[in-house]
Design a protein around this motif. Structure first.
Motif, PDB file in Angstrom:
ATOM      1  N   PRO A 275       0.806  -1.225   0.000  1.00  0.00           N
ATOM      2  CA  PRO A 275       0.000   0.000   0.000  1.00  0.00           C
ATOM      3  C   PRO A 275       0.839   1.274   0.000  1.00  0.00           C
ATOM      4  CG  PRO A 275      -0.045  -1.062   2.158  1.00  0.00           C
ATOM      5  CD  PRO A 275       0.640  -2.018   1.232  1.00  0.00           C
ATOM      6  N   VAL A 276       0.514   2.172  -0.923  1.00  0.00           N
ATOM      7  CA  VAL A 276       1.167   3.474  -1.060  1.00  0.00           C
ATOM      8  C   VAL A 276       0.085   4.506  -1.319  1.00  0.00           C
ATOM      9  CG1 VAL A 276       2.798   4.843  -2.415  1.00  0.00           C
ATOM     10  CG2 VAL A 276       3.258   2.426  -2.015  1.00  0.00           C
ATOM     11  N   VAL A 277       0.184   5.679  -0.695  1.00  0.00           N
ATOM     12  CA  VAL A 277      -0.773   6.751  -0.972  1.00  0.00           C
ATOM     13  C   VAL A 277      -0.637   7.165  -2.435  1.00  0.00           C
ATOM     14  CG1 VAL A 277      -1.476   9.111  -0.442  1.00  0.00           C
ATOM     15  CG2 VAL A 277      -0.710   7.601   1.398  1.00  0.00           C
ATOM     16  N   PRO A 278      -1.712   7.142  -3.206  1.00  0.00           N
ATOM     17  CA  PRO A 278      -1.622   7.582  -4.605  1.00  0.00           C
ATOM     18  C   PRO A 278      -1.219   9.050  -4.689  1.00  0.00           C
ATOM     19  CG  PRO A 278      -3.683   6.400  -4.198  1.00  0.00           C
ATOM     20  CD  PRO A 278      -3.062   6.654  -2.862  1.00  0.00           C
ATOM     21  N   GLY A 279      -0.336   9.351  -5.640  1.00  0.00           N
ATOM     22  CA  GLY A 279       0.078  10.743  -5.817  1.00  0.00           C
ATOM     23  C   GLY A 279      -1.094  11.650  -6.084  1.00  0.00           C
ATOM     24  N   ILE A 280      -2.078  11.193  -6.867  1.00  0.00           N
ATOM     25  CA  ILE A 280      -3.231  12.029  -7.183  1.00  0.00           C
ATOM     26  C   ILE A 280      -4.030  12.349  -5.929  1.00  0.00           C
ATOM     27  CG2 ILE A 280      -4.725  10.069  -7.703  1.00  0.00           C
ATOM     28  CD1 ILE A 280      -4.649  13.493  -9.495  1.00  0.00           C
ATOM     29  N   ALA A 281      -4.033  11.423  -4.941  1.00  0.00           N
ATOM     30  CA  ALA A 281      -4.761  11.669  -3.703  1.00  0.00           C
ATOM     31  C   ALA A 281      -4.132  12.830  -2.926  1.00  0.00           C
ATOM     32  CB  ALA A 281      -4.781  10.410  -2.842  1.00  0.00           C
ATOM     33  N   LEU A 282      -2.804  12.964  -2.995  1.00  0.00           N
ATOM     34  CA  LEU A 282      -2.131  14.070  -2.317  1.00  0.00           C
ATOM     35  C   LEU A 282      -2.453  15.401  -2.994  1.00  0.00           C
ATOM     36  CD1 LEU A 282       1.320  12.367  -1.679  1.00  0.00           C
ATOM     37  CD2 LEU A 282      -0.464  12.837   0.011  1.00  0.00           C
ATOM     38  N   LEU A 283      -2.567  15.400  -4.318  1.00  0.00           N
ATOM     39  CA  LEU A 283      -2.916  16.638  -5.028  1.00  0.00           C
ATOM     40  C   LEU A 283      -4.356  17.048  -4.717  1.00  0.00           C
ATOM     41  CD1 LEU A 283      -1.231  15.950  -8.487  1.00  0.00           C
ATOM     42  CD2 LEU A 283      -0.314  17.203  -6.526  1.00  0.00           C
ATOM     43  N   VAL A 284      -5.260  16.069  -4.676  1.00  0.00           N
ATOM     44  CA  VAL A 284      -6.644  16.374  -4.325  1.00  0.00           C
ATOM     45  C   VAL A 284      -6.731  16.842  -2.874  1.00  0.00           C
ATOM     46  CG1 VAL A 284      -8.949  15.381  -4.037  1.00  0.00           C
ATOM     47  CG2 VAL A 284      -7.609  14.837  -6.060  1.00  0.00           C
ATOM     48  N   LEU A 285      -5.882  16.286  -2.007  1.00  0.00           N
ATOM     49  CA  LEU A 285      -5.840  16.711  -0.609  1.00  0.00           C
ATOM     50  C   LEU A 285      -5.510  18.200  -0.512  1.00  0.00           C
ATOM     51  CD1 LEU A 285      -5.756  16.134   2.475  1.00  0.00           C
ATOM     52  CD2 LEU A 285      -3.340  15.533   2.171  1.00  0.00           C
ATOM     53  N   ILE A 286      -4.543  18.676  -1.301  1.00  0.00           N
ATOM     54  CA  ILE A 286      -4.198  20.097  -1.286  1.00  0.00           C
ATOM     55  C   ILE A 286      -5.419  20.940  -1.619  1.00  0.00           C
ATOM     56  CG2 ILE A 286      -2.774  21.897  -2.339  1.00  0.00           C
ATOM     57  CD1 ILE A 286      -1.122  19.989  -0.724  1.00  0.00           C
TER      58      ILE A 286
END
Length: 251
Positions: free
Chosen positions: A38-49
């Motif tokens: 399991p790894v946090v998806p990069g797109i999830a971090l951008l949506v988090l911002i």
């Protein structure tokens, strides 16, 4: 919060904000990304911002521009993330290491974006992703078809910010990668530049991403992609490390 992130604090800065966010081991954003690793998806971090900016501004904001974004280290289950956004620059830091940083332009969300139905069936992709993280449904020469599952952890109210096409493009590029005939996988490591319409993509609406190779220095491969969206387009230039999925365990 969307994806299972837990907001511990959010405070204003003179020209932005900073926050601390916890990523529980059981967060829905890990489902299918990647099975067994399991790894946090990069797109999830951008949506988090964008979501934290919306919370700070008390107005729904979506990414419309990315520049010089670098994913430097994967975020694992249980990590505490320190997030900072000032003057259009952001950083996400976990366990004393920068996870991702770059520039992001935000705009008020302007509505849902119609997508042209591809109306064709392409061969299924070979990827280490599994539903609901798997967006790409088929790959062909220079293009991929994609669809956001209804149970996507990135969805809220049946919609996702249009920047999600970046993840679809990255998956399509990996599936059509250089290891012909074998399983493919990798991680998004850089977004040179990207632009998106100020709106949302609805779940369960298939669309096409056109992807072209933009150079390579293996294991790094560069691509450009474009998706028609509501009379406009999303355009991205990005780089992916393409590796055997089993190597992701030790990355």
């Amino acid at each position: 919060m969307r994806g299972g992130f837990v907001l511990e604090r959010l405070q204003g800065l003179p020209r932005g904000w900073c926050a601390r966010v916890r990523v529980p081991p059981g967060a829905s954003l890990f489902e299918g990304h990647f099975p067994g690793t399991p790894v946090v998806p990069g797109i999830a971090l951008l949506v988090l911002i964008a979501d934290l900016s919306s919370e700070h501004a008390d107005q729904q904001m979506v990414p419309v521009r990315l520049r010089g974004v670098r994913f430097r280290a994967p975020a694992r289950p249980g990590v505490l993330l320190d997030v900072r956004f000032e003057d259009g620059r952001f950083s996400v830091t976990g366990q004393d290491a920068v996870t991702v940083e770059g520039e992001m332009g935000l705009a008020a969300a302007a509505g849902d974006l119609p997508l042209a139905d591809p109306g064709e069936t392409l061969p299924a992709p070979f990827l280490p992703h599994a539903p609901p993280a798997l967006l790409v449904t088929g790959v062909g020469e220079g293009r991929a078809t994609a669809c956001l599952p209804a149970r996507s952890p990135l969805a809220h109210g049946g919609r996702v910010p249009s920047c999600v096409v970046l993840e679809a493009a990255a998956q399509g590029a990996q599936a059509a990668g250089p290891a012909e005939g074998s399983a493919r996988g990798g991680l998004l490591v850089r977004v040179s530049e990207a632009s998106f319409p100020a709106g949302h993509v609805l779940v369960e609406r298939p669309f096409t991403v056109h992807v072209q190779v933009d150079g390579a220095a293996p294991p790094l491969h560069r691509f450009r992609a474009r998706t028609a969206m509501g009379g406009g387009a999303a355009a991205v230039a990005f780089a992916v490390t393409i590796v055997d999925p089993s190597l992701l365990v030790n990355r």
